[in-house]
Design a protein around this motif. Structure first.
Motif, PDB file in Angstrom:
ATOM      1  N   VAL A 139      40.400  19.448  59.876  1.00  0.00           N
ATOM      2  CA  VAL A 139      39.318  20.326  60.327  1.00  0.00           C
ATOM      3  C   VAL A 139      39.951  21.539  61.006  1.00  0.00           C
ATOM      4  O   VAL A 139      40.816  21.386  61.879  1.00  0.00           O
ATOM      5  N   SER A 140      39.539  22.741  60.586  1.00  0.00           N
ATOM      6  CA  SER A 140      40.048  23.959  61.226  1.00  0.00           C
ATOM      7  C   SER A 140      38.889  24.880  61.555  1.00  0.00           C
ATOM      8  O   SER A 140      37.803  24.792  60.967  1.00  0.00           O
ATOM      9  N   PHE A 141      39.134  25.790  62.501  1.00  0.00           N
ATOM     10  CA  PHE A 141      38.118  26.733  62.946  1.00  0.00           C
ATOM     11  C   PHE A 141      38.756  28.093  63.141  1.00  0.00           C
ATOM     12  O   PHE A 141      39.833  28.208  63.742  1.00  0.00           O
ATOM     13  N   ALA A 142      38.092  29.127  62.616  1.00  0.00           N
ATOM     14  CA  ALA A 142      38.609  30.492  62.720  1.00  0.00           C
ATOM     15  C   ALA A 142      37.479  31.445  63.076  1.00  0.00           C
ATOM     16  O   ALA A 142      36.315  31.217  62.740  1.00  0.00           O
ATOM     17  N   VAL A 143      37.826  32.521  63.760  1.00  0.00           N
ATOM     18  CA  VAL A 143      36.910  33.611  64.072  1.00  0.00           C
ATOM     19  C   VAL A 143      37.548  34.908  63.588  1.00  0.00           C
ATOM     20  O   VAL A 143      38.691  35.214  63.952  1.00  0.00           O
ATOM     21  N   ASN A 144      36.830  35.641  62.756  1.00  0.00           N
ATOM     22  CA  ASN A 144      37.335  36.902  62.207  1.00  0.00           C
ATOM     23  C   ASN A 144      38.727  36.746  61.582  1.00  0.00           C
ATOM     24  O   ASN A 144      39.607  37.588  61.742  1.00  0.00           O
ATOM     25  N   GLY A 145      38.899  35.636  60.881  1.00  0.00           N
ATOM     26  CA  GLY A 145      40.158  35.405  60.177  1.00  0.00           C
ATOM     27  C   GLY A 145      41.287  34.870  61.025  1.00  0.00           C
ATOM     28  O   GLY A 145      42.380  34.624  60.511  1.00  0.00           O
ATOM     29  N   LEU A 146      41.053  34.676  62.329  1.00  0.00           N
ATOM     30  CA  LEU A 146      42.083  34.150  63.235  1.00  0.00           C
ATOM     31  C   LEU A 146      41.850  32.660  63.436  1.00  0.00           C
ATOM     32  O   LEU A 146      40.824  32.258  63.999  1.00  0.00           O
ATOM     33  N   THR A 147      42.775  31.816  62.970  1.00  0.00           N
ATOM     34  CA  THR A 147      42.646  30.371  63.132  1.00  0.00           C
ATOM     35  C   THR A 147      42.903  29.990  64.579  1.00  0.00           C
ATOM     36  O   THR A 147      43.947  30.315  65.149  1.00  0.00           O
ATOM     37  N   LEU A 148      41.937  29.291  65.188  1.00  0.00           N
ATOM     38  CA  LEU A 148      42.010  28.930  66.599  1.00  0.00           C
ATOM     39  C   LEU A 148      42.531  27.518  66.819  1.00  0.00           C
ATOM     40  O   LEU A 148      43.154  27.237  67.835  1.00  0.00           O
ATOM     41  N   PHE A 149      42.248  26.621  65.888  1.00  0.00           N
ATOM     42  CA  PHE A 149      42.845  25.282  65.946  1.00  0.00           C
ATOM     43  C   PHE A 149      42.731  24.627  64.574  1.00  0.00           C
ATOM     44  O   PHE A 149      41.930  25.023  63.729  1.00  0.00           O
ATOM     45  N   ARG A 150      43.560  23.618  64.393  1.00  0.00           N
ATOM     46  CA  ARG A 150      43.515  22.762  63.202  1.00  0.00           C
ATOM     47  C   ARG A 150      43.820  21.345  63.661  1.00  0.00           C
ATOM     48  O   ARG A 150      44.754  21.129  64.436  1.00  0.00           O
ATOM     49  N   TRP A 151      43.027  20.379  63.200  1.00  0.00           N
ATOM     50  CA  TRP A 151      43.168  18.996  63.660  1.00  0.00           C
ATOM     51  C   TRP A 151      43.155  18.043  62.479  1.00  0.00           C
ATOM     52  O   TRP A 151      42.415  18.248  61.513  1.00  0.00           O
ATOM     53  N   GLU A 152      44.008  17.004  62.560  1.00  0.00           N
ATOM     54  CA  GLU A 152      44.074  15.968  61.538  1.00  0.00           C
ATOM     55  C   GLU A 152      43.436  14.684  62.074  1.00  0.00           C
ATOM     56  O   GLU A 152      43.832  14.167  63.121  1.00  0.00           O
ATOM     57  N   ASP A 153      42.465  14.174  61.353  1.00  0.00           N
ATOM     58  CA  ASP A 153      41.747  12.956  61.716  1.00  0.00           C
ATOM     59  C   ASP A 153      42.421  11.766  61.031  1.00  0.00           C
ATOM     60  O   ASP A 153      42.525  11.742  59.798  1.00  0.00           O
ATOM     61  N   ASP A 154      42.859  10.783  61.811  1.00  0.00           N
ATOM     62  CA  ASP A 154      43.531   9.627  61.193  1.00  0.00           C
ATOM     63  C   ASP A 154      42.535   8.604  60.651  1.00  0.00           C
ATOM     64  O   ASP A 154      42.932   7.589  60.072  1.00  0.00           O
ATOM     65  N   GLY A 155      41.236   8.861  60.844  1.00  0.00           N
ATOM     66  CA  GLY A 155      40.225   7.965  60.308  1.00  0.00           C
ATOM     67  C   GLY A 155      40.142   6.625  61.007  1.00  0.00           C
ATOM     68  O   GLY A 155      39.510   5.697  60.495  1.00  0.00           O
ATOM     69  N   SER A 156      40.761   6.532  62.184  1.00  0.00           N
ATOM     70  CA  SER A 156      40.793   5.258  62.889  1.00  0.00           C
ATOM     71  C   SER A 156      40.543   5.425  64.387  1.00  0.00           C
ATOM     72  O   SER A 156      39.645   4.800  64.950  1.00  0.00           O
ATOM     73  N   THR A 157      41.343   6.266  65.021  1.00  0.00           N
ATOM     74  CA  THR A 157      41.279   6.400  66.480  1.00  0.00           C
ATOM     75  C   THR A 157      39.876   6.747  66.964  1.00  0.00           C
ATOM     76  O   THR A 157      39.391   6.186  67.961  1.00  0.00           O
ATOM     77  N   TYR A 158      39.202   7.657  66.291  1.00  0.00           N
ATOM     78  CA  TYR A 158      37.863   8.087  66.694  1.00  0.00           C
ATOM     79  C   TYR A 158      36.813   7.737  65.636  1.00  0.00           C
ATOM     80  O   TYR A 158      35.812   8.421  65.486  1.00  0.00           O
ATOM     81  N   GLY A 159      37.068   6.661  64.923  1.00  0.00           N
ATOM     82  CA  GLY A 159      36.134   6.226  63.896  1.00  0.00           C
ATOM     83  C   GLY A 159      36.540   6.719  62.519  1.00  0.00           C
ATOM     84  O   GLY A 159      37.439   7.551  62.374  1.00  0.00           O
ATOM     85  N   PRO A 160      35.883   6.223  61.471  1.00  0.00           N
ATOM     86  CA  PRO A 160      36.235   6.584  60.098  1.00  0.00           C
ATOM     87  C   PRO A 160      35.976   8.046  59.793  1.00  0.00           C
ATOM     88  O   PRO A 160      35.241   8.732  60.517  1.00  0.00           O
ATOM     89  N   LEU A 161      36.591   8.538  58.727  1.00  0.00           N
ATOM     90  CA  LEU A 161      36.362   9.915  58.293  1.00  0.00           C
ATOM     91  C   LEU A 161      34.873  10.119  58.029  1.00  0.00           C
ATOM     92  O   LEU A 161      34.202   9.250  57.462  1.00  0.00           O
ATOM     93  N   LEU A 162      34.363  11.259  58.441  1.00  0.00           N
ATOM     94  CA  LEU A 162      32.942  11.537  58.269  1.00  0.00           C
ATOM     95  C   LEU A 162      32.638  11.958  56.836  1.00  0.00           C
ATOM     96  O   LEU A 162      33.460  12.584  56.161  1.00  0.00           O
ATOM     97  N   LYS A 163      31.428  11.636  56.420  1.00  0.00           N
ATOM     98  CA  LYS A 163      31.012  11.876  55.042  1.00  0.00           C
ATOM     99  C   LYS A 163      30.102  13.087  54.979  1.00  0.00           C
ATOM    100  O   LYS A 163      30.073  13.927  55.868  1.00  0.00           O
ATOM    101  N   GLU A 164      29.326  13.153  53.892  1.00  0.00           N
ATOM    102  CA  GLU A 164      28.407  14.274  53.715  1.00  0.00           C
ATOM    103  C   GLU A 164      27.341  14.257  54.817  1.00  0.00           C
ATOM    104  O   GLU A 164      27.118  13.240  55.469  1.00  0.00           O
ATOM    105  N   GLY A 165      26.684  15.395  55.005  1.00  0.00           N
ATOM    106  CA  GLY A 165      25.644  15.439  56.027  1.00  0.00           C
ATOM    107  C   GLY A 165      25.105  16.843  56.230  1.00  0.00           C
ATOM    108  O   GLY A 165      25.369  17.757  55.447  1.00  0.00           O
ATOM    109  N   LYS A 166      24.378  17.002  57.310  1.00  0.00           N
ATOM    110  CA  LYS A 166      23.680  18.252  57.609  1.00  0.00           C
ATOM    111  C   LYS A 166      24.460  19.091  58.613  1.00  0.00           C
ATOM    112  O   LYS A 166      25.382  18.614  59.291  1.00  0.00           O
ATOM    113  N   ILE A 167      24.061  20.382  58.717  1.00  0.00           N
ATOM    114  CA  ILE A 167      24.604  21.276  59.732  1.00  0.00           C
ATOM    115  C   ILE A 167      23.455  21.755  60.611  1.00  0.00           C
ATOM    116  O   ILE A 167      22.299  21.862  60.160  1.00  0.00           O
TER     117      ILE A 167
END
Length: 239
Positions: A183-211
């Motif tokens: 998961v990454s987040f950028a504003v005006n083309g500037l990447t502010l963070f990028r995170w890797e989810d191991d699918g375990s520590t904070y629960g399984p990888l998230l699936k489809e859904g709403k915004i």
């Protein structure tokens, strides 16, 4: 120009599957409001604000959901203008019931904008809080936070480059990219963070859904040009 900068951060081969200009009531006719909020389009872009007294705390906050379900892997881009502060803006994504239900399933616990209902209710989601100006400590050091729910897990944080309302020019082009475990987040083309989810520590990888767009009162903000990209193979949903 900013869209071109953000487009370079979207994975190669992904295509546009949804576009909503958010410029008139017709564009949000099927959106769903949770909490007491007002939606208007005074400048040809969607303006959100609470209709309650900020002194009521969480009861004064709102979430405005897009009704469509989007794939697990997606890029979400939108324009943002802060109009009045203090307050706080959030985007929820990959949101669904904790058992895989549609987020609007009537069997799920009801939600009315109170924050606990979104991180310890009947739903799983990511959410990124940006333009965090509600409390004094947030105004002293501006950050963007990524949290994963169920739970209140702060998993990534980055600097917030958007100035206060007095100096904000806008629009600020926001971009979230969720691909597999990243998961990454950028504003005006500037990447502010990028995170890797191991699918375990904070629960399984998230699936489809709403915004959904969330605001903490008394923030007033405007939004436009909501654009969703996904890997090729997904059908175009709206133009």
């Amino acid at each position: 120009m900013m869209e071109e900068m953000n487009r370079s951060l979207i994975p190669a081969g992904w295509k546009s599957i949804y576009y909503n200009p958010l410029e008139s009531p017709a564009d949000t006719q099927a959106f769903r409001m949770e909490g007491d909020g007002a939606v208007s389009f005074p400048q040809g872009r969607m303006r959100l604000e609470s209709t309650r007294d900020p002194a009521e705390g969480q009861l004064a906050n709102l979430v405005y959901w897009c009704p469509d379900d989007f794939p697990a892997d997606l890029a979400i881009a939108w324009d943002f203008w802060p109009v009045r502060e203090p307050g706080l803006a959030i985007l929820f994504f990959n949101a669904q019931g904790t058992g895989g239900e549609d987020l609007f399933d009537p069997a799920l616990a009801s939600r009315c904008g109170i924050y606990d209902q979104y991180h310890h209710g009947d739903m799983n989601a990511f959410h990124i809080s940006y333009f965090r100006r509600r409390y004094m400590e947030e105004r002293q050091l501006h950050t963007c936070n990524l949290r994963k729910s169920y739970g209140f897990h702060l998993v990534a944080q980055g600097a917030d480059p958007i100035p206060g309302v007095t100096d904000a020019a806008g629009p600020y082009r926001m971009l979230i990219v969720k691909m597999g475990s990243s998961v990454s987040f950028a504003v005006n083309g500037l990447t502010l963070f990028r995170w890797e989810d191991d699918g375990s520590t904070y629960g399984p990888l998230l699936k489809e859904g709403k915004i959904g767009f969330r605001q903490m009162a008394p923030l007033i903000a405007e939004y436009a040009n909501l654009h969703i990209y996904a890997p090729s193979g997904f059908a175009t949903m709206r133009r």
